[in-house]
Design an enzyme around this catalytic site. Sequence first.
Site, mmCIF file in Angstrom:
data_model
loop_
_atom_site.group_PDB
_atom_site.id
_atom_site.type_symbol
_atom_site.label_atom_id
_atom_site.label_comp_id
_atom_site.label_asym_id
_atom_site.label_seq_id
_atom_site.Cartn_x
_atom_site.Cartn_y
_atom_site.Cartn_z
ATOM 1 N N TYR A 196 -6.261 5.061 -8.336
ATOM 2 C CA TYR A 196 -6.652 6.091 -7.369
ATOM 3 C C TYR A 196 -6.352 7.509 -7.863
ATOM 4 C CZ TYR A 196 -8.036 2.682 -3.876
ATOM 5 O OH TYR A 196 -8.703 1.683 -3.194
ATOM 6 N N GLU A 221 -5.589 -3.211 0.704
ATOM 7 C CA GLU A 221 -5.732 -4.037 -0.494
ATOM 8 C C GLU A 221 -4.431 -4.756 -0.828
ATOM 9 O OE1 GLU A 221 -7.197 -1.052 -3.176
ATOM 10 O OE2 GLU A 221 -8.943 -0.732 -1.891
#
Length: 396
Positions: free
Chosen positions: A98, A140
């Site tokens: 990310y 997740e």
Amino acid sequence: MLSEQSAATVRATLPAVGAAIGEITERFYARLFEAHPELLRDLFNRGNQASGAQKQALAGSIAAFATHLVDHPDQRPDLMLHRIAHKHASLGIAPEQYPIVHEHLFAAIAEILGDAVTPEVAAAWTEVYWLMANALIAVEKRLYEQSEQTGWREWTVVRRVEETADVATFRLRPADGGPVPGHRAGQYVSVGVRLADGARQIRQYSLTAAPGSPERQFAVKRVSGDAVTPDGEVSNHLHAHVREGDVLQLSAPYGDLVVEDTTAPLLLASAGIGVTPVIALLEQLVLDGRTAPVTVVHADRSPAAHALRAEHEAYAAKLADGRTAFFYEEGAEGAARSGLADLTGIDVPAGTRAYLCGPLPFMRAVREQLLARGVAPADIHYEVFGPDLWLAEGAA
């Protein structure tokens, strides 16, 4: 969720960012793949990159998330986030990726918008990004923790069945001889293959059997390209090269097109290869002894193109209160109907929950008909094969 100062800045700049988001995402992917070519080679779908579909989907998800934050500051778009998180988990996306996305996305924003990106604007949109990213990372993480399988696993093809001229079913068992982890009807797995040029490409395929089978089973439609979209790399590779005895890499099962425990009437609508998750859902409903009404709608080019048609008809017939409506553009005969899917004359009881899978125009048309018949938006669930362009077009 979003601070008041950032919310005001995002609200003021959303039109400008929204107008340029296509350019921003195009520049983002160019920067990302220049710095990390392995991501395009081994993770991202090269076909979706070539067609622009992935860029459009990313733009739509960012714009939808930011709009939701400013319009509904006390809510989080969990349905959208969970759908994205399931896809990410099936690809093995990790938290450390990310910051890489943030780096190149915000460099692209600065390049495209120039002086309009003041420190205040950058701070506000950084807050938006990390709200979305951290929410996805958390979902997740839970998905990984709940999974019975860690990472990729090798599976051996034990049978291949030619369903139609363009669709083949692959049945696989664990190459290590171990147990088959559980899944939920309606879920999919990612399949990773090594192509001739050395790239490792990944695609998702819905499982076509209910939980409890000693095998993983999925059907693959050969994707033929056009002037915009190239031929499907993985689908054509599987059709041309994978036979019994070959080994494929599969992820754990993911996906949220699952029927929760409910006695509400159900409508399962599919078109083309979108039939695949519906077959598993129907089998599960039969195994559960479902007695409430289930309406099965399917649209296809012709009866010969209708993959898994025998299973589709058989499972629906085994339900205590099941009914079918099959639509074919050509060759309709018997009880089948001619033309595109049309809910006119099909009973949609009050409280119906609908599950859709197929091309976007089909799902959009069915959704509009369901809304007109009084089905609540929250009761219409869908699965998109490929990038979620529904989000990009504002229909979520």
